[in-house]
Design a protein around this motif. Structure first.
Motif, PDB file in Angstrom:
ATOM      1  N   GLY A  39      82.628 -22.615 -46.618  1.00 54.96           N
ATOM      2  CA  GLY A  39      83.857 -21.562 -45.008  1.00 54.96           C
ATOM      3  C   GLY A  39      83.188 -20.264 -46.000  1.00 54.96           C
ATOM      4  O   GLY A  39      82.329 -19.842 -47.237  1.00 54.96           O
ATOM      5  N   LEU A  40      82.871 -19.932 -44.500  1.00 50.11           N
ATOM      6  CA  LEU A  40      82.982 -18.229 -45.094  1.00 50.11           C
ATOM      7  C   LEU A  40      83.249 -17.600 -43.722  1.00 50.11           C
ATOM      8  O   LEU A  40      83.605 -17.591 -42.419  1.00 50.11           O
ATOM      9  N   VAL A  41      84.641 -16.515 -44.099  1.00 50.13           N
ATOM     10  CA  VAL A  41      84.909 -15.337 -43.459  1.00 50.13           C
ATOM     11  C   VAL A  41      84.967 -13.925 -44.049  1.00 50.13           C
ATOM     12  O   VAL A  41      85.499 -13.745 -44.762  1.00 50.13           O
ATOM     13  N   LEU A  42      83.984 -13.358 -43.099  1.00 53.12           N
ATOM     14  CA  LEU A  42      84.130 -12.223 -43.187  1.00 53.12           C
ATOM     15  C   LEU A  42      84.717 -10.785 -42.931  1.00 53.12           C
ATOM     16  O   LEU A  42      85.066 -11.283 -41.612  1.00 53.12           O
ATOM     17  N   THR A  43      84.580  -9.864 -42.928  1.00 53.59           N
ATOM     18  CA  THR A  43      84.908  -8.928 -42.181  1.00 53.59           C
ATOM     19  C   THR A  43      84.316  -8.348 -41.378  1.00 53.59           C
ATOM     20  O   THR A  43      83.208  -8.486 -41.243  1.00 53.59           O
TER      21      THR A  43
END
Length: 157
Positions: free
Chosen positions: A86-90
């Motif tokens: 999973g990847l959650v970026l600004t």
């Protein structure tokens, strides 16, 4: 000059940075499970849950830095017998996704525990070309916490 991408642990990040990140409506747009308000209590629970993965599995989600700047969180979380990425970026860092994913997958390819990686994406994500370029294949729709996700798999060996 590009900043170096490094992986740190979530407890190293100021809670207010995570609150600002996860409270941005552009982040929530593709996160159907994000149905609560982020505050210091939510951050403490989130960080504790991610740290528990590290304790239990020896791997989990990282805080991601570009230079010394927090740009998001992501990594590998064990879901049954599978490692989900999973990847959650600004929002300011959305353009770093491919670079960060490549670096994380390079890590996975050297870790014998991870013969393949899965990705769960909400159906609202229409642009899936990056997964195709990586070689990930669609597996099926999968329900998770009452929401439907598109499941992909990428061999790492």
């Amino acid at each position: 000059m590009k900043h170096q991408i490094t992986f740190a642990r979530l407890p190293d990040i100021e809670p207010d940075e995570i609150i600002a990140h996860m409270s941005d409506p552009r982040v929530a747009e593709h996160m159907p499970l994000l149905t609560f308000k982020w505050d210091k209590s939510a951050v403490a629970k989130f960080v504790a849950a991610k740290e528990e993965c590290w304790s239990r599995d020896g791997l989990g989600h990282w805080a991601i830095l570009s230079g010394k700047t927090y740009v998001g969180w992501g990594g590998f979380q064990k879901e049954g017998d599978e490692w989900d990425f999973g990847l959650v970026l600004t929002p300011q860092s959305f353009g770093l996704g491919a670079r960060i994913t490549k670096q994380a997958l390079d890590f996975a390819r050297t870790d014998e525990r991870i013969p393949f990686v899965t990705f769960l994406l909400p159906p609202s994500r229409r642009n899936l070309g990056a997964l195709d370029r990586l070689g990930a294949v669609f597996v099926a729709e999968q329900e998770y916490d009452g929401e439907t996700f598109l499941k992909f798999r990428l061999e790492t060996e």
